[in-house]
Design an enzyme around this catalytic site. Structure first.
Site, mmCIF file in Angstrom:
data_model
loop_
_atom_site.group_PDB
_atom_site.id
_atom_site.type_symbol
_atom_site.label_atom_id
_atom_site.label_comp_id
_atom_site.label_asym_id
_atom_site.label_seq_id
_atom_site.Cartn_x
_atom_site.Cartn_y
_atom_site.Cartn_z
ATOM 1 N N LYS A 99 0.659 -1.321 -0.042
ATOM 2 C CA LYS A 99 -0.067 0.082 -0.063
ATOM 3 C C LYS A 99 0.693 1.155 -0.073
ATOM 4 C CE LYS A 99 -4.655 -1.497 1.662
ATOM 5 N NZ LYS A 99 -4.296 -3.124 1.764
ATOM 6 N N GLU A 125 -10.096 6.564 2.664
ATOM 7 C CA GLU A 125 -11.022 5.779 3.318
ATOM 8 C C GLU A 125 -10.221 4.465 3.858
ATOM 9 O OE1 GLU A 125 -10.367 5.635 -0.043
ATOM 10 O OE2 GLU A 125 -9.784 3.659 -0.192
ATOM 11 N N SER A 136 1.951 -9.915 -0.638
ATOM 12 C CA SER A 136 1.292 -8.414 -0.628
ATOM 13 C C SER A 136 1.787 -7.597 0.624
ATOM 14 C CB SER A 136 -0.017 -8.343 -1.039
ATOM 15 O OG SER A 136 -1.040 -9.024 -0.215
HETATM 16 C C1 LIG Z 1 -5.147 -4.022 1.187
HETATM 17 C C2 LIG Z 1 -4.463 -5.210 1.110
HETATM 18 C C3 LIG Z 1 -4.587 -6.088 0.060
HETATM 19 C C4 LIG Z 1 -5.869 -5.986 -0.968
HETATM 20 O O1 LIG Z 1 -5.879 -4.845 -1.840
HETATM 21 P P1 LIG Z 1 -5.638 -4.909 -3.310
HETATM 22 O O2 LIG Z 1 -5.843 -3.457 -3.690
HETATM 23 O O3 LIG Z 1 -6.367 -5.898 -3.976
HETATM 24 O O4 LIG Z 1 -4.198 -5.104 -3.501
HETATM 25 C C5 LIG Z 1 -4.147 -7.363 -0.098
HETATM 26 N N1 LIG Z 1 -2.954 -7.691 0.780
HETATM 27 C C6 LIG Z 1 -2.540 -6.879 1.730
HETATM 28 C C7 LIG Z 1 -1.418 -7.161 2.588
HETATM 29 C C8 LIG Z 1 -3.347 -5.577 2.068
HETATM 30 O O5 LIG Z 1 -2.897 -4.799 3.015
#
Ligand SMILES: *Cc1c(COP(=O)(O)O)cnc(C)c1O
Length: 386
Positions: free
Chosen positions: A88, A110, A371
């Site tokens: 993020k 948000e 992620s």
């Molecule tokens: C917010 C989040 C997501 C989901 O958001 P995307 O916009 O689909 O990438 C995925 N993994 C983590 C660790 C997150 O914090």
């Protein structure tokens, strides 16, 4: 993955469905983003900030023990190692630098579970922007530690008491608040969602994931490009950024949704928060609440470019259940010493299920975007495993 049409559409999806009062703000943002993105000075400042502050490039790590067990070669793109613990930060630093360039002094955001809110508060503190985060009152109650984190970083958290008091309501409230304030405030959306130019802009700010990974894979894999590229999909930003680095290769692109939030898998076309895409809705077009073990995938819609990639067949979308995700999290911890976020473990859950089948044949190479890190989920996982 190219630019959308001039009306902001990726095939049949996307667009700009906002009140008349927000059209000028979206147009200004579209123009300012295009200019900034074409400006080598802006790109250099963003790259430098990502490198010196956010810890980029993140590595690609071969998962040796897991690969031996599965019979497929698994590599992880390590967004868990980026500052604030997920991808993020890539997007919020891009948008915060753009807000600064546009002369804005405030940033609105948000948040659902609080991850985007914390990232936005972080970028605001770094650049001296006033940050206001809208958060459903239910989420404020459930995520008190993240509320405190945002406040500690100097942000103001506004609990939203309308509707279901969760992410969808917080997003609507952030849009309402933006009306009339767009000369001073930038609205920083957290995923590849919202009216044009957001889905395009957020993808471009996340493209760094895929571009780095492409170069790193070419050093690690004899074939240079993996056979499969896999990422979890909430709104779709980490997947879009990852796919952007491989869409022009032979790699098969796989997005993994939460079974209880599978907008592509179980949704139908509709309009929400300024864009058209697949949405979870009932027969009357009422938007349904998404349910998943991971709060970050609890959004009832999906980014419009993913809807288009699904329809065109360039990417495939599958889903993973909460139980599969929990099992994947434990497997990852014990075979690789990585505590993955519950969101990210959706991507791995599909790999575990599909490895050795015709979906993901033995001997394949697979890049999985991790992620985020799972520290934030440890208390919840402890309860779930009881
Ligand atoms: C917010 C989040 C997501 C989901 O958001 P995307 O916009 O689909 O990438 C995925 N993994 C983590 C660790 C997150 O914090």
């Amino acid at each position: 993955m190219t630019a959308p049409a001039s009306d902001g559409r990726f095939g049949a999806f996307g667009g700009r469905y906002v009140p008349e009062a927000l059209i000028p703000a979206c147009r200004t943002l579209e123009r300012e983003f295009a200019q900034a993105w074409a400006d080598p000075g802006f790109r250099a400042t963003l790259s430098r900030t990502l490198r010196l502050y956010a810890g980029r490039p993140t590595p690609v790590t071969p998962a040796t023990r897991l690969s031996a067990e599965l019979g497929v070669t698994v590599l992880f793109k390590r967004e868990d190692l980026a500052h604030t613990g997920s991808h993020k930060i890539n997007n919020v630093l891009g948008q915060a630098l753009l807000a600064q360039r546009m002369g804005r002094t405030q940033m609105l955001a948000e948040t659902g579970a609080g991850q985007h809110g914390v990232a936005a508060a972080t970028a605001g503190a770094l650049l001296g922007l006033d940050v206001t985060v809208f958060m459903g009152a239910k989420d404020v109650e459930r995520q008190q530690l993240n509320v405190f984190r945002m406040e500690l970083l100097g942000a103001t958290v506004v609990p939203v008491t309308s509707g279901g008091q969760t992410l969808a309501d917080a997003t609507s409230e952030a849009f309402r608040h933006w009306v009339g304030r767009s000369e001073t405030a930038h609205y920083c959306i957290g995923s590849t969602l919202g009216p044009h130019p957001y889905p395009l802009m957020v993808r471009e700010f996340q493209r760094v994931i895929g571009e780095e990974a492409r170069a790193q894979c070419s050093e690690l894999l004899p074939a240079a490009v993996p056979d499969f590229v896999v990422a979890c999909v909430g709104g779709g930003s980490n997947a879009a950024g990852t796919f952007a680095g491989f869409v022009d290769t032979s790699a098969r692109l796989v997005g993994v949704e939460a079974a209880g939030g599978a907008a592509i898998g179980r949704g139908s076309p509709g309009i929400l928060h300024g864009f058209e895409s697949y949405l979870l809705q009932d027969g009357d077009g009422q938007v349904l609440e998404a349910h998943s073990v991971s709060a970050g995938l609890d959004y009832p819609g999906v980014g419009p470019e993913h809807a288009h990639l699904a329809d065109s067949g360039r990417a495939t979308y599958v889903s993973a259940t909460d139980d599969e995700v929990l099992a994947a999290l434990v497997k990852l911890a014990r075979t690789e010493g990585l505590l993955g976020a519950l969101e990210s473990c959706h991507a791995l859950a599909w790999v575990l299920r599909a490895a050795g089948t015709s979906e993901l044949p033995t001997g394949s190479t697979v890049l999985v975007t991790l992620s985020g890190r799972g520290d934030k989920d440890a208390a919840q996982v402890r309860e779930l495993l009881k």
